[in-house]
Design a protein around this motif. Structure first.
Motif, PDB file in Angstrom:
ATOM      1  N   ILE A   1       2.706   6.120   0.266  1.00 34.16           N
ATOM      2  CA  ILE A   1       1.673   7.165   0.233  1.00 34.16           C
ATOM      3  C   ILE A   1       0.385   6.646   0.874  1.00 34.16           C
ATOM      4  O   ILE A   1      -0.142   5.611   0.474  1.00 34.16           O
ATOM      5  N   ALA A   2      -0.107   7.383   1.857  1.00 35.63           N
ATOM      6  CA  ALA A   2      -1.391   7.050   2.483  1.00 35.63           C
ATOM      7  C   ALA A   2      -2.474   7.839   1.761  1.00 35.63           C
ATOM      8  O   ALA A   2      -2.553   9.061   1.909  1.00 35.63           O
ATOM      9  N   GLU A   3      -3.301   7.145   0.992  1.00 39.83           N
ATOM     10  CA  GLU A   3      -4.325   7.819   0.176  1.00 39.83           C
ATOM     11  C   GLU A   3      -5.421   8.438   1.040  1.00 39.83           C
ATOM     12  O   GLU A   3      -6.068   9.385   0.631  1.00 39.83           O
TER      13      GLU A   3
ATOM     14  N   HIS B   1      -7.743  -7.652   8.403  1.00 34.87           N
ATOM     15  CA  HIS B   1      -8.796  -6.630   8.428  1.00 34.87           C
ATOM     16  C   HIS B   1      -8.965  -6.006   7.052  1.00 34.87           C
ATOM     17  O   HIS B   1     -10.084  -5.775   6.617  1.00 34.87           O
ATOM     18  N   THR B   2      -7.850  -5.683   6.382  1.00 37.61           N
ATOM     19  CA  THR B   2      -7.902  -5.185   5.006  1.00 37.61           C
ATOM     20  C   THR B   2      -6.692  -5.746   4.263  1.00 37.61           C
ATOM     21  O   THR B   2      -5.604  -5.871   4.824  1.00 37.61           O
ATOM     22  N   ASP B   3      -6.933  -6.079   2.971  1.00 38.67           N
ATOM     23  CA  ASP B   3      -5.864  -6.603   2.125  1.00 38.67           C
ATOM     24  C   ASP B   3      -5.024  -5.484   1.532  1.00 38.67           C
ATOM     25  O   ASP B   3      -3.820  -5.613   1.355  1.00 38.67           O
ATOM     26  N   GLN B   4      -5.696  -4.394   1.158  1.00 36.67           N
ATOM     27  CA  GLN B   4      -5.063  -3.227   0.521  1.00 36.67           C
ATOM     28  C   GLN B   4      -5.535  -1.980   1.229  1.00 36.67           C
ATOM     29  O   GLN B   4      -6.686  -1.595   1.018  1.00 36.67           O
ATOM     30  N   PRO B   5      -4.767  -1.330   2.020  1.00 34.50           N
ATOM     31  CA  PRO B   5      -3.453  -1.760   2.492  1.00 34.50           C
ATOM     32  C   PRO B   5      -3.557  -2.968   3.434  1.00 34.50           C
ATOM     33  O   PRO B   5      -4.618  -3.207   4.007  1.00 34.50           O
TER      34      PRO B   5
ATOM     35  N   HIS C   1      -0.566   1.975   6.221  1.00 42.70           N
ATOM     36  CA  HIS C   1      -1.478   3.031   5.775  1.00 42.70           C
ATOM     37  C   HIS C   1      -1.483   3.174   4.262  1.00 42.70           C
ATOM     38  O   HIS C   1      -2.303   3.904   3.714  1.00 42.70           O
ATOM     39  N   GLY C   2      -0.548   2.520   3.591  1.00 43.08           N
ATOM     40  CA  GLY C   2      -0.487   2.560   2.134  1.00 43.08           C
ATOM     41  C   GLY C   2       0.019   1.224   1.634  1.00 43.08           C
ATOM     42  O   GLY C   2       0.178   0.275   2.416  1.00 43.08           O
ATOM     43  N   ALA C   3       0.266   1.158   0.324  1.00 50.01           N
ATOM     44  CA  ALA C   3       0.781  -0.086  -0.259  1.00 50.01           C
ATOM     45  C   ALA C   3       2.195  -0.341   0.264  1.00 50.01           C
ATOM     46  O   ALA C   3       2.981   0.600   0.444  1.00 50.01           O
ATOM     47  N   ILE C   4       2.505  -1.614   0.514  1.00 47.05           N
ATOM     48  CA  ILE C   4       3.847  -1.980   0.988  1.00 47.05           C
ATOM     49  C   ILE C   4       4.824  -1.806  -0.185  1.00 47.05           C
ATOM     50  O   ILE C   4       4.664  -2.456  -1.211  1.00 47.05           O
ATOM     51  N   PRO C   5       5.805  -0.902  -0.052  1.00 42.49           N
ATOM     52  CA  PRO C   5       6.714  -0.689  -1.185  1.00 42.49           C
ATOM     53  C   PRO C   5       7.756  -1.802  -1.260  1.00 42.49           C
ATOM     54  O   PRO C   5       8.050  -2.453  -0.259  1.00 42.49           O
ATOM     55  N   SER C   6       8.286  -2.001  -2.460  1.00 38.66           N
ATOM     56  CA  SER C   6       9.372  -2.955  -2.585  1.00 38.66           C
ATOM     57  C   SER C   6      10.623  -2.136  -2.886  1.00 38.66           C
ATOM     58  O   SER C   6      10.702  -1.444  -3.891  1.00 38.66           O
TER      59      SER C   6
END
Ligand SMILES: Nc1nc2c(c(=O)[nH]1)N[C@H]1C(S)=C(S)[C@@H](COP(=O)(O)O)O[C@H]1N2
Ligand SMILES: [Mo]
Length: 361
Positions: free
Chosen positions: A145-147, A12-16, A42-47
């Motif tokens: 972080i969910a922008e 559905h969305t690549d980012q996130p 809801h945000g970028a997948i952290p590493s």
């Protein structure tokens, strides 16, 4: 293949990254393979570096904890259980035919998946932290972080202390026997069996005992069930409430919507799931848009926190045909017929009858 997923994921969305598998990917096995498990972010997948990861347990506790992953593993008894995760927005797409829901992922029928999770009991961790009796809710803190939250903030949630100490909630580091992949919260996430997916906080780094519900956006604003007219009324909704236990649901996993099939006997498979440990008592399927119903055969139970898979052979007449499924749980509850009767401004909790349209030739 984004995030180690199969190439036919519906992204559905690549980012996130927000993706669900095709129905057939869920129908083949009781446990969902990691490359097919839906992923909701809801945000970028952290590493996160496993060696640097710490879990802080604080708030209303007598003995705050600060644990590395090896300390977590050494100090508490390992537990595994099979649990189904289901996003509160699963099947939102069916609501859209009735009225639009802007700014939300238009999930189809597969924002749900099942894994065997391994970790330690949250109840054991809270006991070691000497949870105080004033605690009413246990909050989970994530780092991502969910922008789009207002204001932008890290993902978090909370659950009532009764659920948190009931024994089934895990602080988990493995999924189907593999270390948790990043997309699913690795190195460590919370798994709240029977509750909407949003309460199972990924990449958890904090567990905090509070008197009342978390004020995180995803507990206090999003993932609340509003009345159908909340977005139209001038006064603020006063009767919205935080979603917890998943409502009884069932759906068809095979055939898929839009399939072209030979007429005659056709195997129909699917799942039924009743949140918070309620068992599935019966599933009925109609191959004739509801004119007659037949009882499906239930597969063996995978445990109280997992979906119950089912199957049945129905006779499909030549032409267009609608296949329906509906389940009953151990409390005698059953599913509503139409999604339109459940429409709500954020599009949560569509547990109407499972429905696929196929053509038989
Ligand atoms: N930290 C964090 N945890 C999170 C989320 C998130 O965006 N960030 N999404 C939640 C939601 S809404 C769901 S449905 C589940 C999805 O878990 P999965 O991606 O492993 O399928 O994770 C939950 N935990
Ligand atoms: Mo979700």
């Amino acid at each position: 293949m984004g995030q180690g997923k199969r190439s036919d994921m519906i992204v559905h969305t690549d980012q996130p990254y927000n993706a669900e598998p095709p129905r057939r990917a869920l129908s083949s096995k009781p446990l969902t393979p990691l490359d097919a498990f839906y992923s909701r972010n809801h945000g970028a997948i952290p590493s996160i570096d496993t060696r640097g990861w710490r879990l802080i347990v604080d708030g209303l506790v007598g003995n705050p904890l600060n644990l590395s992953l090896s300390q977590l593993r050494d100090r508490f008894t390992e537990q595994s259980l099979v649990a189904t995760l289901q996003c509160a927005g699963n099947r939102r797409k069916e609501f859209l035919a009735f009225r639009d829901i802007p700014d939300e992922v238009p999930w189809g029928s597969t924002a749900t998946s099942t894994a065997e999770w391994t970790g330690v009991r949250l109840s054991d961790v809270l006991e070691a932290a000497d949870l105080l009796s004033e605690a009413g809710h246990i909050e989970f803190l994530g780092p991502d972080i969910a922008e789009h939250a207002s204001p932008p903030q890290p993902f978090g949630s909370s659950i009532p202390v009764q659920k948190a100490t009931a024994g089934e909630v895990l602080v988990a580091w493995a999924m189907n026997g593999e270390p948790l992949p990043s997309a699913h919260g690795g190195p460590v996430r919370i798994v709240v069996p029977g509750y909407i997916g949003a309460r199972s906080v990924k990449w958890v780094h904090g567990i905090r005992a509070l008197t009342a519900e978390s004020r995180n956006y995803f507990q206090a604003v999003a993932y609340r069930l509003e009345p159908a007219d909340a977005d139209r009324s001038s006064v603020a909704a006063t009767t919205d409430f935080a979603l917890g236990a998943v409502a009884l649901n069932s759906d068809i996993l095979s055939p898929d919507d839009g399939d072209l099939l030979p007429s005659g006997p056709t195997t129909v498979t699917g799942y039924a799931f009743a949140g918070d440990g309620r068992g599935i008592s019966r599933v009925e399927v109609s191959g004739s848009a509801g004119r007659c119903w037949h009882e499906a055969a239930l597969d063996d139970e995978l445990g109280p926190w997992a979906w119950r898979r089912w199957q049945i052979t129905v006779d499909l007449p030549v032409g267009q045909c609608q296949i329906l499924a509906r389940a009953w749980d151990a409390s005698g509850d059953t599913q509503p017929e139409f999604a339109r009767d459940l429409w709500n401004p954020k599009g949560y909790g569509n547990n109407s009858w499972g429905r696929v349209n196929v053509t038989a030739a």
